[in-house]
Design a protein around this motif. Structure first.
Motif, PDB file in Angstrom:
ATOM      1  N   VAL A 136     -25.261 -21.054  23.292  1.00 57.58           N
ATOM      2  CA  VAL A 136     -24.652 -21.621  24.029  1.00 57.58           C
ATOM      3  C   VAL A 136     -23.276 -22.599  23.841  1.00 57.58           C
ATOM      4  O   VAL A 136     -23.682 -23.094  23.309  1.00 57.58           O
ATOM      5  N   ASP A 137     -22.018 -22.533  23.742  1.00 59.59           N
ATOM      6  CA  ASP A 137     -20.728 -22.721  23.059  1.00 59.59           C
ATOM      7  C   ASP A 137     -19.466 -22.509  23.798  1.00 59.59           C
ATOM      8  O   ASP A 137     -19.731 -21.566  24.313  1.00 59.59           O
ATOM      9  N   VAL A 138     -18.766 -23.470  23.492  1.00 59.26           N
ATOM     10  CA  VAL A 138     -17.568 -22.926  23.527  1.00 59.26           C
ATOM     11  C   VAL A 138     -17.054 -22.334  23.019  1.00 59.26           C
ATOM     12  O   VAL A 138     -16.889 -23.057  21.600  1.00 59.26           O
ATOM     13  N   GLU A 139     -16.646 -21.721  22.332  1.00 59.81           N
ATOM     14  CA  GLU A 139     -15.396 -20.866  21.471  1.00 59.81           C
ATOM     15  C   GLU A 139     -14.187 -21.372  21.264  1.00 59.81           C
ATOM     16  O   GLU A 139     -13.638 -21.666  22.289  1.00 59.81           O
ATOM     17  N   TRP A 140     -14.031 -21.749  19.724  1.00 58.12           N
ATOM     18  CA  TRP A 140     -12.819 -22.778  19.546  1.00 58.12           C
ATOM     19  C   TRP A 140     -11.651 -21.482  19.985  1.00 58.12           C
ATOM     20  O   TRP A 140     -10.559 -22.039  20.401  1.00 58.12           O
ATOM     21  N   GLY A 141     -12.310 -20.161  19.490  1.00 59.14           N
ATOM     22  CA  GLY A 141     -10.591 -19.379  19.900  1.00 59.14           C
ATOM     23  C   GLY A 141     -10.353 -19.232  21.681  1.00 59.14           C
ATOM     24  O   GLY A 141      -8.893 -19.270  22.273  1.00 59.14           O
ATOM     25  N   TYR A 142     -11.192 -19.786  22.688  1.00 53.54           N
ATOM     26  CA  TYR A 142     -11.355 -19.834  24.355  1.00 53.54           C
ATOM     27  C   TYR A 142     -10.723 -21.047  24.518  1.00 53.54           C
ATOM     28  O   TYR A 142     -10.104 -21.471  25.284  1.00 53.54           O
ATOM     29  N   ALA A 143     -10.762 -22.514  23.456  1.00 57.91           N
ATOM     30  CA  ALA A 143      -9.967 -23.289  23.993  1.00 57.91           C
ATOM     31  C   ALA A 143      -8.718 -23.185  23.722  1.00 57.91           C
ATOM     32  O   ALA A 143      -8.350 -23.874  23.628  1.00 57.91           O
ATOM     33  N   ILE A 148      -5.150 -29.467  19.910  1.00 59.76           N
ATOM     34  CA  ILE A 148      -5.569 -29.769  21.284  1.00 59.76           C
ATOM     35  C   ILE A 148      -6.327 -28.950  21.846  1.00 59.76           C
ATOM     36  O   ILE A 148      -8.135 -29.378  22.107  1.00 59.76           O
ATOM     37  N   ALA A 149      -7.047 -27.834  20.610  1.00 62.48           N
ATOM     38  CA  ALA A 149      -7.934 -26.985  20.754  1.00 62.48           C
ATOM     39  C   ALA A 149      -8.648 -27.655  19.944  1.00 62.48           C
ATOM     40  O   ALA A 149     -10.654 -27.205  21.173  1.00 62.48           O
ATOM     41  N   THR A 150      -8.804 -28.355  18.945  1.00 61.31           N
ATOM     42  CA  THR A 150     -10.039 -28.444  18.245  1.00 61.31           C
ATOM     43  C   THR A 150     -10.336 -29.609  18.984  1.00 61.31           C
ATOM     44  O   THR A 150     -12.393 -29.562  18.839  1.00 61.31           O
ATOM     45  N   PHE A 151      -9.302 -30.316  19.526  1.00 62.03           N
ATOM     46  CA  PHE A 151     -10.075 -31.878  20.216  1.00 62.03           C
ATOM     47  C   PHE A 151     -11.140 -31.555  21.274  1.00 62.03           C
ATOM     48  O   PHE A 151     -12.268 -31.926  21.902  1.00 62.03           O
ATOM     49  N   HIS A 207     -20.121 -10.828  15.631  1.00 58.02           N
ATOM     50  CA  HIS A 207     -19.988 -11.098  16.828  1.00 58.02           C
ATOM     51  C   HIS A 207     -19.404 -12.419  15.963  1.00 58.02           C
ATOM     52  O   HIS A 207     -19.531 -13.509  17.037  1.00 58.02           O
ATOM     53  N   THR A 208     -19.362 -13.101  15.226  1.00 59.86           N
ATOM     54  CA  THR A 208     -19.421 -14.387  14.229  1.00 59.86           C
ATOM     55  C   THR A 208     -18.213 -14.733  14.808  1.00 59.86           C
ATOM     56  O   THR A 208     -17.266 -13.957  14.892  1.00 59.86           O
ATOM     57  N   ALA A 209     -17.669 -16.480  14.771  1.00 59.56           N
ATOM     58  CA  ALA A 209     -16.484 -16.868  14.826  1.00 59.56           C
ATOM     59  C   ALA A 209     -15.573 -16.387  14.111  1.00 59.56           C
ATOM     60  O   ALA A 209     -14.146 -15.702  14.383  1.00 59.56           O
TER      61      ALA A 209
END
Length: 252
Positions: free
Chosen positions: A142-149, A122-125, A18-20
């Motif tokens: 709890v955090d926002v996944e980069w893939g979701y961004a 944009i996704a990284t920002f 389940h890691t990024a």
């Protein structure tokens, strides 16, 4: 019941899956496995991004509950978006009479710079800003996944692509780039609609995450966008004419 050392080993392997990095590797491995992609569902998402984008993010909630991740694990949407991008860019090249080599150059620019390069930025920002400033209670769990961004960007980019690269094509040469008010009004209004879609769908994507706060600030650019739109009509700015010039400049 597993022995203590066996249970610990199992939990470590489960956490690794389940890691990024593991999720990213799984996603990339599937990108050429077309038979495993759900293109019908990706088409449904594209349709509703134009009609009712809120419904698309309900599925993201379902994925989090069933697969423990917010980001897409099926690259079908990305593949279909790439096809739309390539076809519409080729159409743009024909409308601008760029020639075969010019169309190829434009395609490379649009795919690798405008879509992938700008999308990654944009996704990284947004990933950085949301995790740094919008978390209700900053925690490791709890955090926002980069893939979701990145998915949020792709969702917002699709309607923009359809409006500016598909719908607009039918009006460029005979209406929009002509030196009269209606052409400028139509072209700039399509830009207003496209960018409004992008802002609104981006807002929906982050407001769907219950652990974020103050996501309403993502709607603030609407005011600036509308003022800029009015200013463009007053000062005779034609955004589409500028885009056409920019595309031609790129391939020369």
């Amino acid at each position: 019941m597993l022995p203590t050392n066996g249970r610990t080993s199992f939990l470590m392997r489960d956490a690794a899956r389940h890691t990024a990095g593991a999720k990213r590797s799984k996603y990339l491995r599937r990108i050429f496995q077309f038979k495993q992609m759900d293109f019908e569902f990706a088409s449904w998402q594209m349709l509703y991004l134009l009609m009712a984008p809120q419904k698309v993010y309900r599925n993201f909630h379902y994925r989090k509950q069933t697969k423990d991740q917010w980001a897409r694990d099926d690259p079908a949407f990305l593949v279909m978006l790439s096809i739309w991008l390539c076809v519409s860019t080729i159409g743009f090249g024909f409308v601008l009479d760029l020639g075969l080599l010019g169309i190829l150059k434009l395609l490379l620019w649009v795919v690798f710079i405008d879509c992938i390069g700008v999308g990654l930025f944009i996704a990284t920002f947004m990933w950085f800003v949301s995790n740094r400033y919008l978390l209700k209670q900053p925690m490791r769990e709890v955090d926002v996944e980069w893939g979701y961004a990145f998915d949020v960007h792709l969702n917002a980019f699709f309607p923009l692509l359809i409006i500016l690269h598909c719908v607009q094509l039918f009006f460029i040469n005979h209406v929009i780039i002509l030196d009269w008010f209606f052409g400028r009004f139509l072209g700039n209004t399509l830009w207003l609609l496209a960018l409004s879609y992008y802002i609104y769908i981006t807002f929906l994507g982050y407001s769907a995450l219950s652990f974020l706060k103050n996501t309403v600030i993502l709607l603030y650019p609407f005011t600036l966008l509308f003022l800029f739109y009015i200013l463009s009509l007053v000062l005779n700015w034609n955004f589409t004419k500028g885009l056409c010039w920019f595309y031609k400049f790129r391939v020369e």
